[in-house]
Design a protein around this motif. Structure first.
Motif, short mmCIF file in Angstrom:
data_model
loop_
_atom_site.label_atom_id
_atom_site.label_comp_id
_atom_site.label_asym_id
_atom_site.label_seq_id
_atom_site.Cartn_x
_atom_site.Cartn_y
_atom_site.Cartn_z
N GLU A 78 37.75 41.06 36.53
CA GLU A 78 38.77 41.86 35.72
C GLU A 78 38.58 40.95 34.20
O GLU A 78 39.22 41.58 33.45
CB GLU A 78 39.88 41.30 36.54
N GLU A 79 38.04 39.91 34.21
CA GLU A 79 38.32 39.11 32.91
C GLU A 79 37.22 39.56 31.93
O GLU A 79 37.44 39.52 30.53
CB GLU A 79 37.93 37.68 33.26
N ARG B 106 46.30 44.00 21.74
CA ARG B 106 47.17 44.40 22.98
C ARG B 106 48.32 45.05 22.20
O ARG B 106 48.97 44.38 21.48
CB ARG B 106 47.48 43.55 23.89
N GLY C 12 46.00 42.13 31.14
CA GLY C 12 45.57 43.11 31.51
C GLY C 12 45.19 42.96 33.33
O GLY C 12 45.15 41.72 33.43
N HIS D 82 45.78 31.06 32.07
CA HIS D 82 44.19 30.87 31.61
C HIS D 82 44.24 29.45 31.17
O HIS D 82 43.60 29.26 29.80
CB HIS D 82 44.12 31.91 30.39
C1 GLV Z 1 43.10 39.22 31.68
O1 GLV Z 1 43.44 38.17 32.09
C2 GLV Z 1 43.42 39.57 30.55
O2 GLV Z 1 42.54 39.09 29.66
O3 GLV Z 1 44.39 40.30 30.23
#
Ligand code: GLV
Ligand code: MN
Ligand code: MN
Length: 491
Positions: free
Chosen positions: A179-180, A362, A439, A464
């Motif tokens: 996912e990362e 984002r 995400g 993170h």
């Molecule tokens: C997942 O951790 C992202 O980068 O949003």
């Protein structure tokens, strides 16, 4: 004679049975106990907390999170990228835990680990529950792992209490392999394959060492061809919906003083790689006016990005291309980051020949995100021309914003509410609803089915980072919520 009461077993003076017969009875009593996990589960093991199962949903879940958090490719910090040795070990561990919960398990050609129970109607549409087993570099141990472990634990409770066979539909837990996007810059490799939105060309994308996605799988004996990648796609008609539990990764729930929240929507994201090429030279001999220094150019580009994303309204034009409402919505959710930068060569007495850096953008508004990328690219190329350096912007990843399904979110919210009520014995406040700037696999899964997410409070909103932390009680609350959600699919 009440042989099941310890007093009677050892001190009954009227007992005329021979000693070995008494011993046999005692033995048969313990054998019966072993054969009655349901009785045990609802009395002794769970210390009378009939619906809360702290031994599994709290103690064991916490232990498993800690154990998984130790599975790392690095010494001294957590790092598990797509198909690395540690990610394979993590997958094996998760598969064992799935089997321990009574699930049928398998590993697919994109490295996803599946655990499934068919329930009473194997042909019914399945409820999918998942999250990811990969991590960022120097990660915390809850991001991704929390969603996998709470789902497995909830199903383990149903298995032990013998209710798993009464599920009206199949339930499948999926631990997604990526996912990362740390290794290949292309996020959701696992969930996008299941959702059928992973282009087959992704198999040929290379990491920094030139290993392709296909090659990385091959090293672990997984044969990922274009054909079997296409076959990984689930038939939308076979899926009922997807839910994901995830650490919030932000401060909203902590500020609200609430352990759980329901996600309304997930911000869209774009990842770019910018290459700036200049003239490599001697740090001491090339006069300042004659330099084509890609490092100084990259610094200007990065500051431009920051200014643009801080004040998008000052940069975006209102000439019909970008509507007022878009600019306003961007102001609320737009975030832009440079997270990785490298120079070649990299030495203090050299003007480097090339600098590359990543950009992560984002926003909840997809049009606005596009407008920012367009404006940013134009201005970046102008800066590069003025500085006489060559620039190239490579688009590595895109995911549009996702709005979670209202009905499914409302069910998840009720499950969260029920969990908090079970845990506190009181009627809690309404479960908060919040947006996600991070995400999630749910984004990819939204191309396959309706999705909903449950967020879990974290300390200081930190993620993170090794400082990432979720309290044991909040892990428990999340587990009880998943259980309460799945219970609504039991006859
Ligand atoms: C997942 O951790 C992202 O980068 O949003
Ligand atoms: Mn995550
Ligand atoms: Mn993450």
């Amino acid at each position: 004679m009440a042989y099941f009461s310890p007093n009677h077993i050892f001190f009954n003076t009227h007992n005329t049975m021979p000693t070995n017969a008494v011993a046999l009875l005692i033995l048969s009593f313990f054998i019966q106990l072993l054969a009655l996990p349901q009785t045990l589960a609802e009395t002794n093991i769970f210390s009378g907390t009939k619906y809360l199962y702290p031994e599994i949903l709290k103690d064991e879940a916490v232990t498993r999170l800690i154990d998984l958090g130790k599975v790392s490719d690095a010494h001294g910090f957590l790092e598990r990228t797509f198909q690395s040795p540690a990610s394979v070990r993590a997958g094996n561990l998760i598969q064992e835990w799935m089997e321990d919960a009574g699930l049928r398990t398998w590993l697919d050609q994109m490295g996803n680990v599946h655990g499934r129970i068919e329930g009473m109607n194997p042909s019914e549409k399945a409820l999918l529950i998942g999250s990811h087993l990969d991590t960022v570099i120097d990660a915390g141990m809850y991001d991704g792992a929390l969603g996998i472990i709470t789902a497995i634990s909830a199903l383990k409770v149903l298995n032990i209490t013998r209710r798993i066979g009464r599920l009206r539909r199949p339930v499948e837990v999926i631990a997604f392999s990526d996912e990362e996007g740390v290794r290949f810059q292309s996020t959701f490799l696992g969930s996008a394959a299941i959702a059928g939105v992973l282009p087959v060309s992704t198999l040929h994308v290379q990491d920094k060492s030139g290993v392709t996605v296909q090659g990385a799988l091959k090293i672990n004996s997984i044969d990922a061809t274009e054909e079997n990648l296409l076959q990984l796609k689930y038939d939308p008609k076979s899926v009922w919906g997807y839910i994901e539990v995830h650490i919030e990764q932000g401060p909203v729930l902590e500020t609200a003083g609430f352990p759980l929240g329901v996600v309304k929507g997930i911000a869209g994201q774009t990842r770019l790689r910018v290459t700036v090429k200049g003239s490599q030279g001697h740090a001491g001999t090339v006069p300042m006016k004659l330099r084509q220094d890609p490092m100084a150019a990259a610094a200007e580009l990065i500051v431009l990005l920051e200014s643009l994303c801080k004040q998008p309204d000052e940069y975006l034009s209102y000439d019909g291309q970008c509507m007022d409402s878009t600019v306003q919505s961007l102001a609320g959710s737009l975030v832009c980051t440079v997270g990785e930068i490298s120079t070649w060569p990299s030495a203090s007495n050299v003007i480097p020949g090339q600098v590359t850096f990543t950009i992560d953008i984002r926003a909840m508004d997809d049009l606005g995100r596009e407008a920012i990328i367009y404006e940013m690219s134009n201005r970046m190329y102008q800066i590069c021309d003025r500085r006489s350096v060559f620039c190239h912007i490579d688009r590595k990843h895109d995911a549009n914003a996702v709005i979670c399904d209202q009905g499914l979110s409302s069910d998840l919210k009720s499950a969260g509410y029920a969990a908090l009520k079970r845990l506190t014995g009181e009627n809690p406040d309404d479960v908060p609803v919040l947006m996600s700037g991070a995400g999630h696999d749910a984004m990819a899964m939204s191309h396959l089915t309706k999705v909903a997410m449950l967020f879990v409070r974290c300390r200081g909103g930190i993620s993170h980072s090794p400082a990432e932390h979720v309290s044991d009680d909040d892990i428990w609350a999340a587990g009880v919520a998943v259980l309460a959600f799945i219970e609504t699919h039991i006859n």
